[in-house]
Design a protein around this motif. Structure first.
Motif, PDB file in Angstrom:
ATOM      1  N   GLU A 168       0.560  -0.978   0.071  1.00  0.00           N
ATOM      2  CA  GLU A 168       0.209   0.128   0.162  1.00  0.00           C
ATOM      3  C   GLU A 168       0.783   0.903   0.172  1.00  0.00           C
ATOM      4  O   GLU A 168       1.311   1.384   0.952  1.00  0.00           O
ATOM      5  CB  GLU A 168      -0.753  -0.187   1.532  1.00  0.00           C
ATOM      6  CG  GLU A 168      -2.024  -0.705   1.456  1.00  0.00           C
ATOM      7  CD  GLU A 168      -2.729  -0.686  -0.062  1.00  0.00           C
ATOM      8  OE1 GLU A 168      -3.263   0.063  -0.788  1.00  0.00           O
ATOM      9  OE2 GLU A 168      -3.280  -1.682  -0.661  1.00  0.00           O
ATOM     10  N   TYR A 169       0.861   2.179  -1.138  1.00  0.00           N
ATOM     11  CA  TYR A 169       1.824   3.069  -0.934  1.00  0.00           C
ATOM     12  C   TYR A 169       0.904   3.857  -2.341  1.00  0.00           C
ATOM     13  O   TYR A 169       0.725   3.849  -3.209  1.00  0.00           O
ATOM     14  CB  TYR A 169       3.112   2.303  -1.733  1.00  0.00           C
ATOM     15  CG  TYR A 169       3.735   3.691  -1.611  1.00  0.00           C
ATOM     16  CD1 TYR A 169       4.267   4.631  -0.709  1.00  0.00           C
ATOM     17  CD2 TYR A 169       4.464   4.946  -2.860  1.00  0.00           C
ATOM     18  CE1 TYR A 169       5.264   5.477  -0.260  1.00  0.00           C
ATOM     19  CE2 TYR A 169       5.170   5.812  -2.931  1.00  0.00           C
ATOM     20  CZ  TYR A 169       6.250   6.468  -1.346  1.00  0.00           C
ATOM     21  OH  TYR A 169       6.315   7.872  -1.649  1.00  0.00           O
ATOM     22  N   PRO A 170       1.111   5.499  -1.641  1.00  0.00           N
ATOM     23  CA  PRO A 170      -0.205   6.371  -2.571  1.00  0.00           C
ATOM     24  C   PRO A 170       0.239   6.428  -4.125  1.00  0.00           C
ATOM     25  O   PRO A 170      -0.272   7.420  -4.816  1.00  0.00           O
ATOM     26  CB  PRO A 170      -0.739   7.356  -2.005  1.00  0.00           C
ATOM     27  CG  PRO A 170       0.156   7.047  -1.013  1.00  0.00           C
ATOM     28  CD  PRO A 170       0.945   6.289  -0.481  1.00  0.00           C
ATOM     29  N   GLU A 171       2.182   6.572  -4.376  1.00  0.00           N
ATOM     30  CA  GLU A 171       3.192   6.871  -4.756  1.00  0.00           C
ATOM     31  C   GLU A 171       3.284   6.216  -6.976  1.00  0.00           C
ATOM     32  O   GLU A 171       3.154   4.994  -6.080  1.00  0.00           O
ATOM     33  CB  GLU A 171       3.539   8.937  -4.468  1.00  0.00           C
ATOM     34  CG  GLU A 171       3.113   9.384  -3.736  1.00  0.00           C
ATOM     35  CD  GLU A 171       1.692  10.453  -4.665  1.00  0.00           C
ATOM     36  OE1 GLU A 171       2.289  10.089  -5.531  1.00  0.00           O
ATOM     37  OE2 GLU A 171       0.954  10.852  -3.931  1.00  0.00           O
ATOM     38  N   ASN A 172       4.370   6.856  -6.903  1.00  0.00           N
ATOM     39  CA  ASN A 172       4.629   5.706  -7.765  1.00  0.00           C
ATOM     40  C   ASN A 172       6.642   5.481  -7.024  1.00  0.00           C
ATOM     41  O   ASN A 172       6.861   5.541  -6.410  1.00  0.00           O
ATOM     42  CB  ASN A 172       5.626   6.699  -8.879  1.00  0.00           C
ATOM     43  CG  ASN A 172       4.597   7.174  -9.953  1.00  0.00           C
ATOM     44  OD1 ASN A 172       3.166   6.982  -9.394  1.00  0.00           O
ATOM     45  ND2 ASN A 172       5.264   7.867 -10.789  1.00  0.00           N
TER      46      ASN A 172
ATOM     47  N   ARG B 172       4.588  -2.150   8.216  1.00  0.00           N
ATOM     48  CA  ARG B 172       2.640  -3.043   7.005  1.00  0.00           C
ATOM     49  C   ARG B 172       2.813  -4.533   7.223  1.00  0.00           C
ATOM     50  O   ARG B 172       3.685  -5.350   6.632  1.00  0.00           O
ATOM     51  CB  ARG B 172       4.362  -2.966   5.979  1.00  0.00           C
ATOM     52  CG  ARG B 172       4.128  -1.615   5.104  1.00  0.00           C
ATOM     53  CD  ARG B 172       4.940  -1.152   4.157  1.00  0.00           C
ATOM     54  NE  ARG B 172       4.991  -0.248   3.486  1.00  0.00           N
ATOM     55  CZ  ARG B 172       4.025   1.353   3.385  1.00  0.00           C
ATOM     56  NH1 ARG B 172       2.948   0.563   3.283  1.00  0.00           N
ATOM     57  NH2 ARG B 172       4.942   1.584   2.614  1.00  0.00           N
ATOM     58  N   THR B 173       2.129  -5.067   8.038  1.00  0.00           N
ATOM     59  CA  THR B 173       1.423  -6.331   8.697  1.00  0.00           C
ATOM     60  C   THR B 173       1.182  -6.600   7.648  1.00  0.00           C
ATOM     61  O   THR B 173       1.412  -8.069   7.951  1.00  0.00           O
ATOM     62  CB  THR B 173       1.116  -5.911  10.402  1.00  0.00           C
ATOM     63  OG1 THR B 173       0.105  -5.010   9.586  1.00  0.00           O
ATOM     64  CG2 THR B 173       1.932  -5.624  11.481  1.00  0.00           C
ATOM     65  N   ALA B 174       0.212  -6.399   7.219  1.00  0.00           N
ATOM     66  CA  ALA B 174      -0.697  -7.032   5.944  1.00  0.00           C
ATOM     67  C   ALA B 174       0.047  -7.549   4.795  1.00  0.00           C
ATOM     68  O   ALA B 174      -0.234  -8.622   4.201  1.00  0.00           O
ATOM     69  CB  ALA B 174      -1.862  -5.357   4.771  1.00  0.00           C
TER      70      ALA B 174
ATOM     71  N   PHE C 219       4.392 -12.897   2.433  1.00  0.00           N
ATOM     72  CA  PHE C 219       4.857 -13.729   2.568  1.00  0.00           C
ATOM     73  C   PHE C 219       4.405 -15.015   3.679  1.00  0.00           C
ATOM     74  O   PHE C 219       4.735 -16.081   3.448  1.00  0.00           O
ATOM     75  CB  PHE C 219       6.184 -13.457   3.835  1.00  0.00           C
ATOM     76  CG  PHE C 219       6.869 -12.295   3.186  1.00  0.00           C
ATOM     77  CD1 PHE C 219       7.706 -12.102   1.578  1.00  0.00           C
ATOM     78  CD2 PHE C 219       6.691 -11.147   3.696  1.00  0.00           C
ATOM     79  CE1 PHE C 219       8.572 -10.736   1.099  1.00  0.00           C
ATOM     80  CE2 PHE C 219       7.895  -9.889   3.087  1.00  0.00           C
ATOM     81  CZ  PHE C 219       8.825  -9.839   1.892  1.00  0.00           C
ATOM     82  N   GLY C 220       3.119 -14.813   4.070  1.00  0.00           N
ATOM     83  CA  GLY C 220       2.623 -15.447   4.993  1.00  0.00           C
ATOM     84  C   GLY C 220       3.093 -16.261   6.021  1.00  0.00           C
ATOM     85  O   GLY C 220       3.092 -17.110   6.602  1.00  0.00           O
ATOM     86  N   CYS C 221       3.775 -14.998   6.618  1.00  0.00           N
ATOM     87  CA  CYS C 221       4.393 -14.592   8.135  1.00  0.00           C
ATOM     88  C   CYS C 221       3.381 -14.350   8.990  1.00  0.00           C
ATOM     89  O   CYS C 221       3.071 -13.518   8.995  1.00  0.00           O
ATOM     90  CB  CYS C 221       5.377 -14.287   7.783  1.00  0.00           C
ATOM     91  SG  CYS C 221       6.812 -15.599   6.687  1.00  0.00           S
ATOM     92  N   THR C 222       3.622 -14.604  10.274  1.00  0.00           N
ATOM     93  CA  THR C 222       2.425 -14.026  11.274  1.00  0.00           C
ATOM     94  C   THR C 222       3.433 -12.674  11.833  1.00  0.00           C
ATOM     95  O   THR C 222       4.840 -12.753  12.420  1.00  0.00           O
ATOM     96  CB  THR C 222       2.945 -14.550  12.107  1.00  0.00           C
ATOM     97  OG1 THR C 222       1.971 -15.440  12.677  1.00  0.00           O
ATOM     98  CG2 THR C 222       2.426 -14.104  13.860  1.00  0.00           C
ATOM     99  N   PRO C 223       3.042 -11.430  11.654  1.00  0.00           N
ATOM    100  CA  PRO C 223       3.941 -10.313  11.852  1.00  0.00           C
ATOM    101  C   PRO C 223       4.487 -10.551  13.339  1.00  0.00           C
ATOM    102  O   PRO C 223       3.638  -9.845  14.001  1.00  0.00           O
ATOM    103  CB  PRO C 223       3.079  -9.051  11.508  1.00  0.00           C
ATOM    104  CG  PRO C 223       1.917  -9.655  10.583  1.00  0.00           C
ATOM    105  CD  PRO C 223       1.955 -10.889  11.847  1.00  0.00           C
TER     106      PRO C 223
END
Length: 379
Positions: A114-118, A216-218, A224-228
């Motif tokens: 999730e990042y709003p820019e380039n 960026r836990t999501a 990665f499928g890892c628990t943050p």
């Protein structure tokens, strides 16, 4: 991975040690569209480009373990066919020459980041021929018996350079500067697989985040499928809540001061160790016991710990205390003291009011102006 192992991989990002075989990249705009892609042998790039990429790769392995850098382990479900670990293994084994795998990797990153820019996704493949080490810790390049094959990903924001004026030598004039899209240092990235005990460990990866509080836990879960793990700030908040809940009315100034002094002593005693100081649930309990917390207060400690930090979580000691300053706050006043001098601050009841008392020793300054305390001393 510990500090020494991370440093060993970072050393490879120099021209004389370079083990990078291939580089791929994907430039993504604010609408998540792939604008352009790069696929090349790394050493085919110009020398100027190579040095700039080295800076990005070293930055992706920089920061503090437990804050900016985190060792993540794959759950068993992700090591099965179709899991995230299995996908990363196929990507590594391809040497980044399989276009379909690259496109799938870019799609996963774009969907999860999730990042709003380039931004620019950079992916490299490298094969490090691990040198043996002699008894005096010197590298023996003719004694290698393993090649550490790995991939490293850096995700870099791309922003317009600032507007301004510049000097144009050709026309000998001052002109409006042309604004360019600049690839900045990475916002996040990862190294796969881990380099543990100077050997390949496919059961985890090293995750990097520029902002220790924006982990960026999501992204960790989806890509990665890892628990943050808890962020550095989350660990501190959880520890503070645990101390307050456990001590209750006994959570006094002297006890809290003692806890932080012991934490600082523990960190100082192991400052030269490659691994950060990690506190598990039993070690946190032992810390409180050593600080004089009564057994009665610890009767429900296990439940309180699990509610505050999680059942199997561990806390990094350097995330729980500030080794540079000791802070005391009231609604109206904040006092910062060097940790080794925190004992100067005392709590007393004066005229029926609880007070913080600080001896005025040596020179005293008020807003930078030296003041004299002689008259007060005579009084």
């Amino acid at each position: 991975m510990n500090k020494k192992e991370i440093a060993e991989i970072k050393k490879q990002f120099t021209q004389d040690r370079c083990a990078i075989t291939r580089i791929c990249g994907c430039y993504v705009d604010a609408e998540k569209n792939k604008k352009t892609e790069l696929k090349a042998a790394f050493l085919s790039l110009s020398e100027e480009e190579i040095f700039k990429y080295f800076d990005i790769f070293r930055k992706t392995l920089s920061g503090t373990l437990g804050k900016n850098l985190m060792n993540l382990e794959f759950p068993l479900s992700q090591e099965a066919q179709g899991g995230t670990q299995e996908f990363l293994l196929r990507l590594r084994a391809s040497g980044l020459t399989d276009d379909s795998l690259l496109e799938e990797f870019y799609d996963r990153v774009i969907a999860g980041y999730e990042y709003p820019e380039n931004y620019y996704i950079i992916l490299i493949h490298a094969a490090y021929d691990i040198p043996g080490k002699s008894s005096d810790n010197l590298e023996m390049f003719d004694a290698s018996n393993e090649v550490y094959t790995h991939i490293l990903c850096s995700i870099c924001p791309v922003n317009l350079s600032k507007a301004g004026l510049c000097y144009d030598a050709q026309s000998n004039t001052i002109q409006d500067r042309v604004r360019d899209w600049i690839v900045e240092m990475p916002d996040m990235g990862f190294l796969f697989p881990l380099f543990n005990d100077r050997s390949t460990d496919i059961h985890g990866l090293l995750y990097y985040t520029k902002n220790a509080e924006a982990t960026r836990t999501a992204f960790m879960e989806d890509v990665f499928g890892c628990t943050p793990p808890l962020s550095a700030g989350g660990q501190k908040d959880s520890f503070n809540a645990l101390v307050e809940e456990t001590l209750g009315e006994d959570c006094g100034y002297d006890t809290v001061l003692n806890i932080h002094e012991k934490l600082n002593d523990l960190i100082q005693s192991q400052k030269d160790e490659p691994d950060p100081v990690i506190l598990t649930k039993p070690e946190v309990r032992r810390l409180l016991e050593e600080c004089g917390v009564e057994e009665e207060r610890l009767s429900d400690f296990d439940r309180q710990y699990e509610e505050a930090a999680g059942e199997d979580s561990a806390l990094v000691a350097s995330n729980l205390t500030n080794t540079r300053k000791f802070e005391i706050k009231t609604p109206d006043v904040a006092i910062h003291v060097a940790p080794e001098r925190a004992g100067l601050v005392e709590t007393r009841v004066i005229d029926g009011r609880p007070c913080l008392v600080i001896p005025m020793e040596g020179e005293v300054e008020v807003n930078g102006i030296r003041v004299h305390t002689r008259k007060e001393e005579e009084a």
